[in-house]
Enzyme design. Sequence first.
Site, PDB file in Angstrom:
ATOM      1  CG  ASP A  48      -2.222 -13.524   0.189  1.00  0.00           C
ATOM      2  OD1 ASP A  48      -1.370 -12.830   0.783  1.00  0.00           O
ATOM      3  OD2 ASP A  48      -2.036 -14.719  -0.113  1.00  0.00           O
ATOM      4  CG  HIS A  49       1.023 -12.414  -2.504  1.00  0.00           C
ATOM      5  ND1 HIS A  49       0.637 -13.077  -1.364  1.00  0.00           N
ATOM      6  CD2 HIS A  49       2.364 -12.537  -2.580  1.00  0.00           C
ATOM      7  CE1 HIS A  49       1.700 -13.595  -0.784  1.00  0.00           C
ATOM      8  NE2 HIS A  49       2.765 -13.286  -1.500  1.00  0.00           N
ATOM      9  CB  CYS A  79       3.215   5.689   4.891  1.00  0.00           C
ATOM     10  SG  CYS A  79       3.641   4.784   6.376  1.00  0.00           S
ATOM     11  CG  HIS A 106       2.772  -3.496   6.306  1.00  0.00           C
ATOM     12  ND1 HIS A 106       3.796  -3.115   7.145  1.00  0.00           N
ATOM     13  CD2 HIS A 106       2.274  -2.351   5.786  1.00  0.00           C
ATOM     14  CE1 HIS A 106       3.908  -1.791   7.125  1.00  0.00           C
ATOM     15  NE2 HIS A 106       2.999  -1.298   6.307  1.00  0.00           N
ATOM     16  CG  HIS A 125       5.369   0.611   2.506  1.00  0.00           C
ATOM     17  ND1 HIS A 125       4.795   1.826   2.198  1.00  0.00           N
ATOM     18  CD2 HIS A 125       4.814   0.207   3.664  1.00  0.00           C
ATOM     19  CE1 HIS A 125       3.938   2.153   3.150  1.00  0.00           C
ATOM     20  NE2 HIS A 125       3.906   1.187   4.060  1.00  0.00           N
ATOM     21  CG  HIS A 161      -0.347   0.188   2.546  1.00  0.00           C
ATOM     22  ND1 HIS A 161      -1.083   0.374   3.697  1.00  0.00           N
ATOM     23  CD2 HIS A 161       0.959   0.210   2.948  1.00  0.00           C
ATOM     24  CE1 HIS A 161      -0.276   0.500   4.735  1.00  0.00           C
ATOM     25  NE2 HIS A 161       0.954   0.406   4.315  1.00  0.00           N
ATOM     26  CD  GLU A 182       0.381  -0.785   8.729  1.00  0.00           C
ATOM     27  OE1 GLU A 182      -0.641  -0.346   8.188  1.00  0.00           O
ATOM     28  OE2 GLU A 182       1.279  -0.045   9.169  1.00  0.00           O
TER      29      GLU A 182
END
Lengths: 144, 143
Positions: free
Chosen positions: B79-80, B33, B41, B39, B14, B124
């Site tokens: 996811d991904h 951010c 998590h 980047h 994100h 997170e």
Amino acid sequence: MKSSNQLKLVLTRRYRFAASHRLHNARFSEEENSRIYGKCSNPYGHGHNYVIEVSLSGPLDHATGMIANLADLDRFVEREVLEDFDHRYLNKELPVFHERVPTSENLCIEIYSRLKSFPSAKLEGIRLEETGLNSVEYSGDKGV
Amino acid sequence: MVYITRKIEFSASHLYHNPAFSAEENRRIFGKCNNPHGHGHNYVLEVTVAGEPDPQTGMVLDLKELKGILQREIIERMDHRFLNYEVPELAGQIPTCETIASVVWNFLEPKITKGSLHRVRLYETPDLFVDCYRDSTNRSSAR
């Protein structure tokens, strides 16, 4: 006033400090201190790696998507708590613990009172881990 | 009332950027951010359902069923993925832990038909998480 179908969000951030303490009350005899506090009353103190969980709630700022800016919270916690607590002997270096025994309970209440004035969100509560095996929570004096 | 919790993990990227702010404001408010390529998590999601155990099965709900719901509603969507661009429900929002937890709540709540969704906790990182509840007065246990 919020309608009953809104979502409530609580943000929690974890911080760490390492400090030493001694559980000892000068009003008790040595025998009483030893009986009540055991090893924790050893005269030179001992230390822990503490973890503080700071929980905040409040309306979401839609421009930022945040309850509170974490950089502001980090600075506030650093200034109000970590600078005084980290790598200190709590009994000697914090005046509040000259009178009060620095148990996890009293540390948690002291941390809560120092963070309660965080300006940009409501402090929901503090959870303090003395070790990974025991923890205390405090969210203000609300009675039982 | 019994509270049953299932945990899943997903990895996603994100970035925080509000086009209504200047470049300087974005940088000042969001810091790292705001880096333009984003980047990622490893998110951890704990989903807690409240209910009474069925007297025949002893279950509030079948965890296999909850696992399936989490796979379809969360893993397949998030996811991904790059959350800003690939989750339409986050479009126009800053994908913070707060807003992602709210979107997760809205995906899951209508799908939980046995018991009721009590809490969504989204980590997170191990040091930052958000709890999401329906804002009512019967929030008694589990912070």
